[in-house]
Design a protein around this motif. Structure first.
Motif, PDB file in Angstrom:
ATOM      1  N   PHE A  27       0.783  -1.228   0.000  1.00 56.08           N
ATOM      2  CA  PHE A  27       0.000   0.000   0.000  1.00 56.08           C
ATOM      3  C   PHE A  27       0.816   1.279   0.000  1.00 56.08           C
ATOM      4  CE2 PHE A  27      -3.252  -2.706  -0.231  1.00 56.08           C
ATOM      5  CZ  PHE A  27      -3.470  -3.505   0.880  1.00 56.08           C
ATOM      6  N   THR A  29       1.354   4.711  -1.537  1.00 55.47           N
ATOM      7  CA  THR A  29       0.399   5.530  -2.285  1.00 55.47           C
ATOM      8  C   THR A  29       1.161   6.640  -3.002  1.00 55.47           C
ATOM      9  OG1 THR A  29       0.105   6.982  -0.399  1.00 55.47           O
ATOM     10  CG2 THR A  29      -1.428   5.136  -0.595  1.00 55.47           C
ATOM     11  N   ASP A 412      -8.180  -2.519   5.338  1.00 57.91           N
ATOM     12  CA  ASP A 412      -7.207  -3.382   4.658  1.00 57.91           C
ATOM     13  C   ASP A 412      -7.858  -4.085   3.472  1.00 57.91           C
ATOM     14  OD1 ASP A 412      -5.855  -4.154   7.859  1.00 57.91           O
ATOM     15  OD2 ASP A 412      -4.994  -2.844   6.306  1.00 57.91           O
ATOM     16  N   ARG A 414     -10.414  -2.956   1.709  1.00 56.00           N
ATOM     17  CA  ARG A 414     -10.666  -1.977   0.643  1.00 56.00           C
ATOM     18  C   ARG A 414      -9.364  -1.640  -0.075  1.00 56.00           C
ATOM     19  NH1 ARG A 414     -13.494   0.461   4.798  1.00 56.00           N
ATOM     20  NH2 ARG A 414     -12.123   2.292   4.873  1.00 56.00           N
ATOM     21  N   LYS A 415      -8.267  -1.539   0.677  1.00 57.15           N
ATOM     22  CA  LYS A 415      -6.979  -1.217   0.052  1.00 57.15           C
ATOM     23  C   LYS A 415      -6.519  -2.376  -0.819  1.00 57.15           C
ATOM     24  CE  LYS A 415      -5.645   1.900   3.788  1.00 57.15           C
ATOM     25  NZ  LYS A 415      -4.805   2.090   4.995  1.00 57.15           N
ATOM     26  N   THR A 418      -8.633  -2.097  -4.086  1.00 54.51           N
ATOM     27  CA  THR A 418      -8.236  -1.003  -4.986  1.00 54.51           C
ATOM     28  C   THR A 418      -6.875  -1.262  -5.606  1.00 54.51           C
ATOM     29  OG1 THR A 418      -8.225   1.414  -5.231  1.00 54.51           O
ATOM     30  CG2 THR A 418      -7.079   0.526  -3.307  1.00 54.51           C
ATOM     31  N   SER A 419      -5.984  -1.924  -4.844  1.00 52.87           N
ATOM     32  CA  SER A 419      -4.636  -2.184  -5.376  1.00 52.87           C
ATOM     33  C   SER A 419      -4.641  -3.305  -6.404  1.00 52.87           C
ATOM     34  CB  SER A 419      -3.698  -2.561  -4.222  1.00 52.87           C
ATOM     35  OG  SER A 419      -3.701  -1.528  -3.269  1.00 52.87           O
ATOM     36  N   TYR A 458      -3.799   4.553  -4.842  1.00 57.25           N
ATOM     37  CA  TYR A 458      -3.145   3.266  -4.562  1.00 57.25           C
ATOM     38  C   TYR A 458      -2.861   2.610  -5.914  1.00 57.25           C
ATOM     39  CZ  TYR A 458      -4.870   3.806   0.248  1.00 57.25           C
ATOM     40  OH  TYR A 458      -5.132   4.265   1.523  1.00 57.25           O
ATOM     41  N   GLY A 468      -2.672  -7.661   1.479  1.00 63.81           N
ATOM     42  CA  GLY A 468      -3.738  -6.945   2.181  1.00 63.81           C
ATOM     43  C   GLY A 468      -4.896  -7.859   2.542  1.00 63.81           C
ATOM     44  N   GLU A 623      -8.007   8.449   0.652  1.00 63.06           N
ATOM     45  CA  GLU A 623      -7.105   7.656   1.511  1.00 63.06           C
ATOM     46  C   GLU A 623      -7.862   6.469   2.121  1.00 63.06           C
ATOM     47  OE1 GLU A 623      -5.253   9.989   4.679  1.00 63.06           O
ATOM     48  OE2 GLU A 623      -3.372   9.122   3.946  1.00 63.06           O
ATOM     49  N   ASN A 624      -9.133   6.744   2.523  1.00 62.83           N
ATOM     50  CA  ASN A 624      -9.922   5.686   3.180  1.00 62.83           C
ATOM     51  C   ASN A 624     -10.808   4.923   2.208  1.00 62.83           C
ATOM     52  OD1 ASN A 624      -9.504   6.095   6.279  1.00 62.83           O
ATOM     53  ND2 ASN A 624      -9.699   8.159   5.422  1.00 62.83           N
ATOM     54  N   LEU A 625     -10.792   5.370   0.945  1.00 64.68           N
ATOM     55  CA  LEU A 625     -11.557   4.637  -0.090  1.00 64.68           C
ATOM     56  C   LEU A 625     -13.040   4.587   0.249  1.00 64.68           C
ATOM     57  CD1 LEU A 625      -8.898   1.842  -0.436  1.00 64.68           C
ATOM     58  CD2 LEU A 625      -9.360   3.641  -2.130  1.00 64.68           C
TER      59      LEU A 625
END
Ligand code: BQZ
Ligand code: CA
Length: 695
Positions: A27, A29, A412, A414-415, A418-419, A458, A468, A623-625
């Motif tokens: 992660f 960014t 985690d 959501r990250k 998105t990644s 991300y 993640g 940042e928090n998606l």
């Protein structure tokens, strides 16, 4: 002469989007890559807000001669001056690029939606594509503001002709247009406004069309009271919340005819809410409207025809009653067909919004004798992956659905999601060339409040994504390539997510397929639930989704329109996080921060402070998606060349869609270019519920 967008330019434009190579640890960014340059066309001429329209009595008024001969002289209609308000809304020549027009002709829309009925107040769709925009007039109007500097303006008057704030800013007195009538001749008064407020917005069993008109959309604790037949008074908790004047425009405050609706409302009849909502099916013709045209014919899966409203309360500076166009068609087809028909000339207007049609439409429109003009605007169309954040029952989840909602609420997870998204591939899957851009989510890059430095991106990193998922407690315990819920959660089964998709758009389905494929590589099984617009909206507003691929609405492309939808400021204002009936909304800490920022944005008129608040908002959002951006791109307006008064550079989507922004009531066709498209020439709408027209 409009600069035609040549296909050659597309090929020539390089779009090297060099992704900054990133270290592999989880992660990392960055700011999003600089989007490929895309030259919007048809430069907008910016004007002062008060050069567009005003309310004023004119010395005399006129109308199409056939209305005089066949309707006034025969006593079928009262004289025009009795059909107009004391001070009609005057659309000023200074803002008419081709000046006041002449009467005649038709505008032929093609739409992909289908009318459920005429009860907009109770949330029925009329099929979109500008039909509800044509029928429903709202307290204020914002779409034409694309040509006014967003920083120094406020919504245009419409059904509310003027307003003033109390000294302490907690009260707003609103003066309604006086003497305007519904298309059946019944006066429009504050009773229509109060019925909409009390028995639609405040009644939790009624949700007006567009999904956003809940009480909190106008501020927690806001009240509205009738002062007299043409005056209402708002009372707000915060001081000078001028933002809400935008929420009083389409789609959130467009009153229906109380004299027709109230007798069917459960509070005043033995009807259920369903019976109220469905009391005016598509076959019910001549539903009274305040808009410029009235539905006079409906043929299922074929066409809806509207005829000019003889009581329309807007005129041009010469005193000519608007609209100039006598008739509107809405051919009931598909959204993709709308583009095809507009460039071919069998339809008259389209918002080119599906990239799959860009190249073919550009080619056709580039032809010197093409029937339609095509002009791209700024990059304001965006798609996001929305996750249902409700952990306490919105949509009555079963065990699996609840487990997915808990994952959605896990940063985690959501990250990781998105990644795992290769947004470059996603964009290219729609159309090659400089159109699409990597979009992390949040405010559209085309809005004046956008700040790239505040946007957290991300980058695509499948390794980090898989790490993640592990961090979120998900492992593929049975080795079939799909991670499993932890033992004891949803039976430790594979993580399956049901994703709601609008079946009416190729683009929505293309993006959904892309997400399915990329999530499979990550180890999550996504199952598509594709529904047509009306069913999709119903499922969405009922919280019946785990994830959803959704095209952004105006709050992300303008910020000042439907600002309440930027965060869950109330139990029913967010698109992906609402409270179940009778329960509070279970906000996560970062959501609370977003709510606070949005409320502060609404509560201040200081432009510098507003810009700064939106930078803070964008940082927390991305940042928090809050949602996971997929792609964004410019749309293009396609409109038949025979129409005059089309404002150059009109964006297809900003404060509202182009169907509103181009102000169709003042479009006209010179006599020599008028098509023979009118189906009911020299005829007018009939009485509410009657079939067809009156000769
Ligand atoms: C434009 C628009 C006019 C709604 C609708 C449709 C519904 C959504 C959205 C767009 C259509 C056209 O969009 O795609 O170009 O003509 O009608 O209202 O997508 O399903 O619920 O928000 O506006
Ligand atoms: Ca598994």
């Amino acid at each position: 002469m409009r600069q035609q967008y040549r296909i050659g330019t597309v090929a020539a434009l390089s779009f090297g989007v060099s992704l900054i190579a990133l270290s592999a640890n989880a992660f990392e960014t960055s700011t999003p890559p600089v989007p490929p340059q895309f030259p919007a066309e048809g430069k907008i001429t910016y004007v002062a807000r008060d050069t567009i329209l005003e309310f004023k009595a004119l010395p005399n008024y006129s109308q199409p001669q056939w209305v005089v001969d066949k309707f006034e002289k025969t006593g079928k209609l009262p004289p025009l001056k009795d059909r107009l308000p004391e001070e009609p809304l005057v659309e000023k020549s200074a803002n008419m690029i081709d000046g006041p027009g002449v009467y005649g002709d038709t505008m032929r829309h093609v739409i992909g939606g289908r009318p459920e009925g005429w009860n907009y107040t109770a949330g029925q769709s009329q099929g979109w594509g500008g039909i509800d925009i044509a029928l429903s007039e709202c307290l204020t109007r914002t779409a034409p503001l694309f040509q006014v500097d967003a920083k120094d303006t406020e919504p245009l008057p419409n059904l509310a002709k003027s307003w003033e704030w109390s000294a302490d800013g907690h009260k707003l007195t609103m003066h309604l247009v006086k003497g305007a009538k519904w298309s059946d001749g019944v006066p429009f008064t504050a009773d229509d406004v109060m019925f909409y407020w009390e028995d639609a917005v405040l009644d939790p069993n009624v949700s007006p069309l567009g999904g956003g008109a809940s009480p909190e959309a106008f501020g927690e604790g806001t009240t509205l009271a009738k002062v007299d037949d043409y005056t209402v008074e708002w009372t707000f908790k915060s001081a000078f919340p001028k933002q809400y004047l935008y929420t009083m425009s389409y789609p959130s405050f467009c009153p229906g005819p109380a004299h027709i609706l109230k007798p069917k409302h459960p509070k005043y009849s033995g009807n259920t809410y369903d019976q109220f909502k469905n009391a005016f099916p598509p076959e019910f013709m001549n539903m009274p409207v305040m808009g410029g045209w009235v539905p006079v014919e409906y043929r299922a899966d074929d066409i809806v025809v509207l005829r000019r409203n003889p009581y329309y309360w807007k005129v041009d500076e010469k005193g000519q009653q608007l609209p100039y166009l006598n008739e509107l068609h809405y051919k009931l087809s598909t959204w993709a067909d709308r583009d095809v028909q507009a460039v071919a000339g069998s339809g008259d207007i389209s918002n080119l919004e599906q990239p799959e049609n860009f190249v073919a439409s550009l080619k056709r429109a580039a032809d010197a004798n093409a029937p339609a003009r095509l002009a791209f605007g700024p990059r304001l169309i965006g798609y996001s992956l929305q996750m249902n954040f409700s952990g306490n029952g919105w949509g009555n989840p079963d065990e699996r659905e609840q487990a997915v909602r808990e994952l959605n609420r896990n940063a985690d997870f959501r990250k990781a999601v998105t990644s795992a998204l290769d947004r470059k591939a996603i964009g290219d899957s729609l159309v090659k060339g400089p159109f699409t851009a990597i979009y992390p989510g949040g405010l559209s890059s085309g809005t004046s409040f956008y700040d790239r430095a505040s946007t957290v991106y991300y980058p695509f990193d499948l390794k980090a994504a898989k790490d993640g998922l592990a961090k979120a407690g998900l492992k593929d315990t049975d080795g079939d390539g799909i991670v499993n819920f932890p033992a004891g959660t949803a039976g430790g089964k594979n993580v399956e997510v049901v994703m709601l998709v609008n079946n009416s758009y190729t683009t929505d389905k293309s993006l959904a397929e892309g997400v399915v494929g990329q999530m499979a590589k990550l180890g999550i099984r996504v199952v598509i639930n594709a529904l047509d617009s009306n069913q999709r909206d119903a499922a969405h507003y009922a919280g019946r989704f785990d994830w959803m691929v959704r095209r952004n609405s105006t709050e992300l492309s303008s910020v000042v329109q439907n600002t309440d939808q930027l965060a869950p400021v109330g139990p029913r204002t967010s698109w992906n996080h609402r409270a179940p009936e009778g329960k509070p909304i279970d906000l996560m800490p970062f959501e609370k921060e977003m709510v606070d920022l949005v409320n502060r944005f609404i509560g201040t008129q200081d432009n510098a402070e507003r810009a700064d608040l939106m930078k803070q908002y964008q940082k927390i959002y991305t940042e928090n998606l809050y949602t996971i951006g997929l792609t964004e791109y410019p749309g293009a307006l396609i409109i038949n060349k025979r129409f005059s008064n089309v404002p150059p550079g009109t964006p297809i989507f900003m404060f509202n869609w182009a169907e509103d922004a181009i102000m169709r009531e003042r479009l006209w066709v010179s006599a020599d270019k008028q098509g023979k498209y009118e189906l009911y020439p020299e005829q007018l709408p009939g009485k509410p519920g009657d079939k067809g027209t009156v000769k």
